[in-house]
Scaffold this motif. Sequence first.
Motif: not given
Length: 364
Positions: A298-325
Amino acid sequence: MGETPAAAPTTAATMQAFPEPGTSALDPAKAKTLQDVVDKVVASPDSPSGSRGATAAVVTDRWIWSGAAGTDIRGTALRPETSMAAADITKTFDAAEVMLLVKAGKVDLDKPISTYLQHKLTANNATVRQHLSMTSGVPDFGNDDYRELDKAVTAAPGRHWTREQTLSYHTAKVGAPGSDSGYSNASYELLGLLIEKVTGQPLAGVFRRDLAAPAGLRHAAFQDGEKPEPPAAVDNNESCGEPDGYLPCRAFASALAAGHGLAADAPTVARWGYQLYGGRVLPAELVSEMTKCDGHYGLGTELFADALGIGTSYGHYGDNPDHTSLLVVVPAKKVSVALMIADSRRDVGKMMQELTKALQPLLN
């Protein structure tokens, strides 16, 4: 980008503001089920869904929880309040700030970004909305661009970089506006410039004043305008040399500050998700605008299907050397979850699935 939960199809969330975030700690007997997941992550540190260290946090409208296990790459034990580089989650701050400028009548999403910012990468007249949604036609820095940036950082890891200096390394061919840019850090460096041009203030100060302070984020640092407060998980980036207090070092942190500069602990990231996507920082209609998309972004937002088994969700992933979020917010459950690991290129989506599986019974 690394592996994240499966993307949702076209989605437009109908937002209703969340109540105040809870302040009561989760009952210890119930909290053990969540801590067990974090412990499991570090029990198999070399597996795709394992890590040497992990922290996690949950914020709901009734209670909060945080936990930690393992160490950073230097062997220091992690605590729930240990900061890591949240990297791409910074993009949620860019988008939120732009939406505040829209609300104030200072920016129009559907005007070319060149209305506010003159740069070689704005000459195709892509709109502000298109840069936010990764459809500006401005691709990410190419592999050769990143290699040259890495050489420059290695030569002076303590140097402060301006966004103009970083963008001068961009050589990838710009396409037509409205075309899929792929995942573009370049667009978000341009958006950082836009925010600074319109507000007349450094990006870190704008984020602090308009977003972090109202959201009650006490342990967030917008590098390199701010330095992470201890405790912080140290990186082991060869280009950076010895730690200098920034994650991974000042040159890297400032070179991609607009899209990658955030350093924070898991409770802070989870609180931010609750406050932002719960319509407590922006009006609910603007949050709904952020979650509209024709794919997974979306706008600065990742949308996720119900792959988490908890309902439609959204947020963001982060990747940096040695750190993932990974930040995940489930509006139907009024819950925000943050997971941060002291490794890169791991299946943080799978780890989040395990955490939300344990979490779901606690929300009923």
